[in-house]
Design a protein around this motif. Sequence first.
Motif, PDB file in Angstrom:
ATOM      1  N   ASN A 105     -10.267-101.499 -28.826  1.00 45.64           N
ATOM      2  CA  ASN A 105     -11.437-101.942 -29.578  1.00 45.64           C
ATOM      3  C   ASN A 105     -11.286-101.653 -31.073  1.00 45.64           C
ATOM      4  O   ASN A 105     -11.670-102.475 -31.917  1.00 45.64           O
ATOM      5  N   GLU A 106     -10.738-100.475 -31.386  1.00 46.15           N
ATOM      6  CA  GLU A 106     -10.500-100.171 -32.804  1.00 46.15           C
ATOM      7  C   GLU A 106      -9.486-101.135 -33.404  1.00 46.15           C
ATOM      8  O   GLU A 106      -9.664-101.613 -34.539  1.00 46.15           O
ATOM      9  N   MET A 107      -8.418-101.429 -32.655  1.00 45.37           N
ATOM     10  CA  MET A 107      -7.418-102.375 -33.146  1.00 45.37           C
ATOM     11  C   MET A 107      -8.038-103.759 -33.346  1.00 45.37           C
ATOM     12  O   MET A 107      -7.800-104.431 -34.354  1.00 45.37           O
ATOM     13  N   ALA A 108      -8.856-104.194 -32.354  1.00 48.68           N
ATOM     14  CA  ALA A 108      -9.502-105.504 -32.458  1.00 48.68           C
ATOM     15  C   ALA A 108     -10.437-105.553 -33.660  1.00 48.68           C
ATOM     16  O   ALA A 108     -10.528-106.576 -34.346  1.00 48.68           O
ATOM     17  N   GLU A 109     -11.120-104.441 -33.912  1.00 47.25           N
ATOM     18  CA  GLU A 109     -12.026-104.398 -35.062  1.00 47.25           C
ATOM     19  C   GLU A 109     -11.251-104.570 -36.368  1.00 47.25           C
ATOM     20  O   GLU A 109     -11.654-105.355 -37.251  1.00 47.25           O
ATOM     21  N   ARG A 110     -10.134-103.859 -36.483  1.00 50.19           N
ATOM     22  CA  ARG A 110      -9.344-103.970 -37.716  1.00 50.19           C
ATOM     23  C   ARG A 110      -8.747-105.362 -37.864  1.00 50.19           C
ATOM     24  O   ARG A 110      -8.754-105.946 -38.957  1.00 50.19           O
ATOM     25  N   ILE A 111      -8.188-105.900 -36.761  1.00 49.88           N
ATOM     26  CA  ILE A 111      -7.608-107.247 -36.831  1.00 49.88           C
ATOM     27  C   ILE A 111      -8.678-108.275 -37.170  1.00 49.88           C
ATOM     28  O   ILE A 111      -8.462-109.193 -37.971  1.00 49.88           O
ATOM     29  N   GLY A 112      -9.857-108.118 -36.553  1.00 51.64           N
ATOM     30  CA  GLY A 112     -10.941-109.051 -36.839  1.00 51.64           C
ATOM     31  C   GLY A 112     -11.345-109.022 -38.302  1.00 51.64           C
ATOM     32  O   GLY A 112     -11.566-110.077 -38.918  1.00 51.64           O
ATOM     33  N   LEU A 113     -11.433-107.816 -38.856  1.00 49.93           N
ATOM     34  CA  LEU A 113     -11.792-107.709 -40.274  1.00 49.93           C
ATOM     35  C   LEU A 113     -10.731-108.349 -41.167  1.00 49.93           C
ATOM     36  O   LEU A 113     -11.061-109.049 -42.149  1.00 49.93           O
TER      37      LEU A 113
ATOM     38  N   GLY B  31      -9.456-116.610 -30.154  1.00 46.83           N
ATOM     39  CA  GLY B  31     -10.221-116.703 -31.394  1.00 46.83           C
ATOM     40  C   GLY B  31     -11.583-116.045 -31.370  1.00 46.83           C
ATOM     41  O   GLY B  31     -12.288-116.067 -32.382  1.00 46.83           O
ATOM     42  N   ASN B  32     -11.985-115.449 -30.253  1.00 45.24           N
ATOM     43  CA  ASN B  32     -13.270-114.754 -30.190  1.00 45.24           C
ATOM     44  C   ASN B  32     -13.088-113.353 -30.748  1.00 45.24           C
ATOM     45  O   ASN B  32     -12.808-112.399 -30.014  1.00 45.24           O
ATOM     46  N   LEU B  33     -13.260-113.215 -32.052  1.00 43.06           N
ATOM     47  CA  LEU B  33     -12.988-111.936 -32.703  1.00 43.06           C
ATOM     48  C   LEU B  33     -14.030-110.880 -32.377  1.00 43.06           C
ATOM     49  O   LEU B  33     -13.833-109.700 -32.682  1.00 43.06           O
ATOM     50  N   ALA B  34     -15.139-111.273 -31.756  1.00 43.80           N
ATOM     51  CA  ALA B  34     -16.171-110.303 -31.397  1.00 43.80           C
ATOM     52  C   ALA B  34     -15.958-109.703 -30.017  1.00 43.80           C
ATOM     53  O   ALA B  34     -16.728-108.836 -29.594  1.00 43.80           O
ATOM     54  N   ALA B  35     -14.920-110.126 -29.308  1.00 42.19           N
ATOM     55  CA  ALA B  35     -14.672-109.626 -27.952  1.00 42.19           C
ATOM     56  C   ALA B  35     -14.286-108.149 -28.007  1.00 42.19           C
ATOM     57  O   ALA B  35     -13.436-107.746 -28.808  1.00 42.19           O
ATOM     58  N   ARG B  36     -14.911-107.348 -27.134  1.00 44.53           N
ATOM     59  CA  ARG B  36     -14.622-105.919 -27.063  1.00 44.53           C
ATOM     60  C   ARG B  36     -14.597-105.492 -25.593  1.00 44.53           C
ATOM     61  O   ARG B  36     -15.276-106.076 -24.749  1.00 44.53           O
ATOM     62  N   ALA B  37     -13.825-104.460 -25.310  1.00 41.82           N
ATOM     63  CA  ALA B  37     -13.719-103.934 -23.948  1.00 41.82           C
ATOM     64  C   ALA B  37     -14.909-103.025 -23.656  1.00 41.82           C
ATOM     65  O   ALA B  37     -15.230-102.134 -24.448  1.00 41.82           O
ATOM     66  N   GLN B  38     -15.538-103.271 -22.500  1.00 45.22           N
ATOM     67  CA  GLN B  38     -16.672-102.451 -22.067  1.00 45.22           C
ATOM     68  C   GLN B  38     -16.276-101.709 -20.793  1.00 45.22           C
ATOM     69  O   GLN B  38     -16.218-102.291 -19.721  1.00 45.22           O
ATOM     70  N   VAL B  39     -15.961-100.437 -20.920  1.00 47.71           N
ATOM     71  CA  VAL B  39     -15.609 -99.615 -19.762  1.00 47.71           C
ATOM     72  C   VAL B  39     -16.437 -98.338 -19.798  1.00 47.71           C
ATOM     73  O   VAL B  39     -16.925 -97.915 -20.858  1.00 47.71           O
TER      74      VAL B  39
END
Length: 432
Positions: free
Chosen positions: A207-215, A185-193
């Motif tokens: 990260n792009e997928m997570a951004e779209r899903i989060g929105l 449920g942490n929709l702000a989580a992003r991969a940092q590499v």
Amino acid sequence: MNRLFRHFAVLVLLAITLASGVIYFTFSRLFGDPLEQIARRQSAGQIFLLEQYIDKAPADEWLPRLNKVREVSEATLELQPLQATLSALPADKRAPLLQGAVVMDVGGKAFYRRVDTNGARYIGSDGDVIHAQNLPIDIGQALGMEAIRFGVIALFLLVPIGWWTRAHGRGLAALSRVADDFGQGNLAARAQVRPASSIAPLAGRINEMAERIGLLLEARKHLLHSVSHELRTPIARLEFGMELLRDRHAIDNPDMRRRIDAMGADIDELKSLVNELLDLTQLDHAQAMPRQPFALAPLLQACMPAPESAAQFSASIAGDLGELHGDARLLARAINNLLGNAAKYAVCSIVLSAVRDEDRIHIIIEDDGPGVPAAERERVFEPFYRLAREQDHAAAGHGLGLAIAARAIALHGGSIAIDDSPLGGARFTITI
């Protein structure tokens, strides 16, 4: 040593081993057995004495020179019949022996060679073979050198692979943590590499997928929350209007009273739906819910239905359940939703039981109703999903009770599983 490196290491070692076998087989076919060549080089002194000293003697001195070499040499030189030697040798070495060549016996640290092919050394010499034994052949040294060569090559391959897999493994671990956080449920989580990382393109796509899903999820939550809040105002106005109608027209008109009561029941159902929608959206935002220790056994006892309920209820709650850290009100809501669901479908029996199994607690709610088909057991926890059965259409509800229960239990680190109950209906097992 991470799992990725172990897999690479095993593949590299297998590849080197296979390559060594292929090289040995190829060299054996093209240039002869490498081990035999090593043995021939180590036996060069004895072969030289035979070919350059003994064989150079006149016919009447050949045997005396052989005896002189026997006296000073550590090797054993014996004469033995040709036919006996041929029967003892492998088939591929018989032809070279018959032609007068030196045939090596690597394992026996020996070699064979015919005395001569025309009987010129002594009478019957063409039927004898010189068998040289106890030669200074040490294949172990050669094999040790090959092992060292094998180890050095493996080391120079595995060191850069280990360095690469270490960096690669860190990136994959970061992606795994992001997936776990996002799934919780942490929709702000992003991969940092690092941009130079080999998985940087994959991390960018994730990260792009997570951004779209989060929105999308945030838009859905805001929509449900806004609609639920906006519906409360017209529902309140309808309730007020219904009360006015009831006061003015329903006192002396039984038909009007029944219609107004039916409309009131519809409004109550709509209000219940809105409240459940609000509860569901609140649970979606409850990652940081307040956690307090509470005793589990008293909470379960408080959830028991009233004695006058239609179905017969029985409970078996262990006394060693201990405490949980979480929201007692929220967990009680989940238990009550499951008990209420059982009450809708039970024929005459509902059973609640709770036991502790080491560091896990199992809470079981079962009934003797129609049960839940195996193909539908995952989907019944989806919001608004209801089974296409006569019992489900007859039962009141909106298809949100099980969704709320599943979400509330998940926030406490637990899960719900459905299977068949010995009573004949469904069995819901909560594991925390």
